[in-house]
Design an enzyme around this catalytic site. Sequence first.
Site, PDB file in Angstrom:
ATOM      1  N   HIS A  82      54.800  11.446   9.160  1.00 29.60           N
ATOM      2  CA  HIS A  82      56.055  12.074   9.595  1.00 29.60           C
ATOM      3  C   HIS A  82      56.553  11.397  10.861  1.00 29.60           C
ATOM      4  O   HIS A  82      55.772  11.139  11.776  1.00 29.60           O
ATOM      5  CB  HIS A  82      55.813  13.565   9.882  1.00 29.60           C
ATOM      6  CG  HIS A  82      57.016  14.262  10.402  1.00 29.60           C
ATOM      7  ND1 HIS A  82      58.024  14.717   9.576  1.00 29.60           N
ATOM      8  CD2 HIS A  82      57.409  14.554  11.664  1.00 29.60           C
ATOM      9  CE1 HIS A  82      58.964  15.267  10.310  1.00 29.60           C
ATOM     10  NE2 HIS A  82      58.621  15.179  11.583  1.00 29.60           N
ATOM     11  N   ASP A 161      61.400  27.963   8.088  1.00 32.04           N
ATOM     12  CA  ASP A 161      61.853  26.842   8.923  1.00 32.04           C
ATOM     13  C   ASP A 161      63.311  26.521   8.645  1.00 32.04           C
ATOM     14  O   ASP A 161      64.063  26.209   9.571  1.00 32.04           O
ATOM     15  CB  ASP A 161      60.984  25.600   8.699  1.00 32.04           C
ATOM     16  CG  ASP A 161      61.428  24.459   9.608  1.00 32.04           C
ATOM     17  OD1 ASP A 161      61.329  24.629  10.833  1.00 32.04           O
ATOM     18  OD2 ASP A 161      61.909  23.431   9.113  1.00 32.04           O
ATOM     19  N   ARG A 168      68.372  27.552  15.399  1.00 34.54           N
ATOM     20  CA  ARG A 168      68.045  26.874  16.669  1.00 34.54           C
ATOM     21  C   ARG A 168      69.106  25.844  17.018  1.00 34.54           C
ATOM     22  O   ARG A 168      69.460  25.660  18.186  1.00 34.54           O
ATOM     23  CB  ARG A 168      66.668  26.198  16.561  1.00 34.54           C
ATOM     24  CG  ARG A 168      65.515  27.193  16.635  1.00 34.54           C
ATOM     25  CD  ARG A 168      64.211  26.552  16.209  1.00 34.54           C
ATOM     26  NE  ARG A 168      63.870  25.411  17.029  1.00 34.54           N
ATOM     27  CZ  ARG A 168      63.141  24.361  16.611  1.00 34.54           C
ATOM     28  NH1 ARG A 168      62.677  24.324  15.381  1.00 34.54           N
ATOM     29  NH2 ARG A 168      62.877  23.382  17.432  1.00 34.54           N
ATOM     30  N   SER A 183      57.572  23.964  13.763  1.00 39.24           N
ATOM     31  CA  SER A 183      58.517  23.569  12.716  1.00 39.24           C
ATOM     32  C   SER A 183      57.988  22.339  11.960  1.00 39.24           C
ATOM     33  O   SER A 183      57.931  22.330  10.723  1.00 39.24           O
ATOM     34  CB  SER A 183      59.882  23.278  13.366  1.00 39.24           C
ATOM     35  OG  SER A 183      60.706  22.536  12.527  1.00 39.24           O
ATOM     36  N   LYS A 187      55.796  22.460   7.999  1.00 47.77           N
ATOM     37  CA  LYS A 187      56.293  21.713   6.826  1.00 47.77           C
ATOM     38  C   LYS A 187      55.223  20.746   6.326  1.00 47.77           C
ATOM     39  O   LYS A 187      54.995  20.610   5.131  1.00 47.77           O
ATOM     40  CB  LYS A 187      57.556  20.931   7.191  1.00 47.77           C
ATOM     41  CG  LYS A 187      58.777  21.825   7.276  1.00 47.77           C
ATOM     42  CD  LYS A 187      60.039  21.018   7.507  1.00 47.77           C
ATOM     43  CE  LYS A 187      60.094  20.451   8.903  1.00 47.77           C
ATOM     44  NZ  LYS A 187      61.254  20.698   9.692  1.00 47.77           N
TER      45      LYS A 187
END
Length: 433
Positions: A82, A161, A168, A183, A187
């Site tokens: 990620h 999320d 947010r 968050s 995921k």
Amino acid sequence: MNIIDIIAKKRDGYQLNKSEINYFINNYVSGEVKDYQASALLMAIYLNGMSRQETVDLTRAMMYSGEVIDLSNIKGVKVDKHSTGGVGDKTSIVLGPIVASAGAKLAMISGRGLGHTGGTLDKLESIPGMNVSLTDKQFKKQVKQINIAVMSQTANINPADKKMYALRDVTATVGVIPLIASSIMSKKLASGSNTILLDVKIGSGAFMKNLTDAKKLTNTLVDIGNFFKRDTRAIITDMRQPLGYAVGNILEIKEAIDTLKGNGPDDFTELCLQASAIILNQAKLAKSFKDGYSFAKKQLTSGAAFKKFKTWIKAQGGNTTYLDNPQKFKKAKHIILLKSNIDGYIEKIDALQIGEASMHLGAGRLTKDDSIDYAAGIILKTKVGFKIKKGGPLCEIHTNKNNYQPILKDVKKAFVITKKPVKVPSVVLEYIK
Ligand code: URA
């Protein structure tokens, strides 16, 4: 239990327990807790922070707010990667085929671009025919058969999320470590892999502007991943200038193809090799980082990675004749070369300004519903540390918009040129495990 007491408790600086956090997430997803109440709680968290235990509890509650993908019937180590997002970041598109061709199973759920940052899914979709909307079943079957699949997040994964991130975004509560970490990790944990490599970017084009903040976020992300028994490691990488030369969807795919053929930019190739080395070590296919690095390099130079890239794109419906003949990709109507007014050395190419300009040229979205022009973007002709002559090329602007003149000025401002020599910066700044 009720939401008003939970908000008041956090507002007054106390820690929330697991049941209170679960209550908030479950009732927010079901609609019982309203956006205005969630906003108040998020702001209280933003201002007062969260302990490690609260951050872990929040991550778990978000992860289980929807489906958790089960990859356990796929043999071997399932790996995931990620990036916290940047400009010109096409790393997964090159790293994926490298590690998959070496035997790792890459099961990746990826995102779209918003604002100045690009998204892997948009880049992949610029290949005609490419489909990123796989079902769980197709996703798992593909990982099993060819070692690699990349898809978009389905509605059932982590609905908490999805709702919270949108909220947010409009309540100025994005930039705080416990909320960013829960968050991202909720995921990643929901996508079912055994190992996670995080690429945390720093610089003007990234969430974290300096190394101190990036290290704090990275340590929290790695700690949460390891708490949930996933081998989680991270690299902190430079996003003070765009990664590689190309910014924009088709332009980045072409650069990824060059890189997979062994002709990529130095900084980008180095990042792909180092990240692949770590993943191959996590997947137990290499004994050390050093072995992983040589293995990754071999996959690139032997052509094995490019071959896997074609297999992957074909499996998801993409037309691979574009990969063999990248000149087939659509080109923008206007291609304008920007030149330097002075002699000197490139001190800075502001990633945020380049990313924003690229978005205005058509390559990105200002809001979630905007459409994208795949051919638009910017190709740098120089990098930080390089010498430049008066009249020498800075970058090429690619756009189908006719009113591009004001954008050229902004692009030019991104380049800072100095008389003194400047060191070529390293792309990987830290490796944390
Ligand atoms: N990326 C995410 O997925 N979540 C955040 O909160 C920030 C960046």
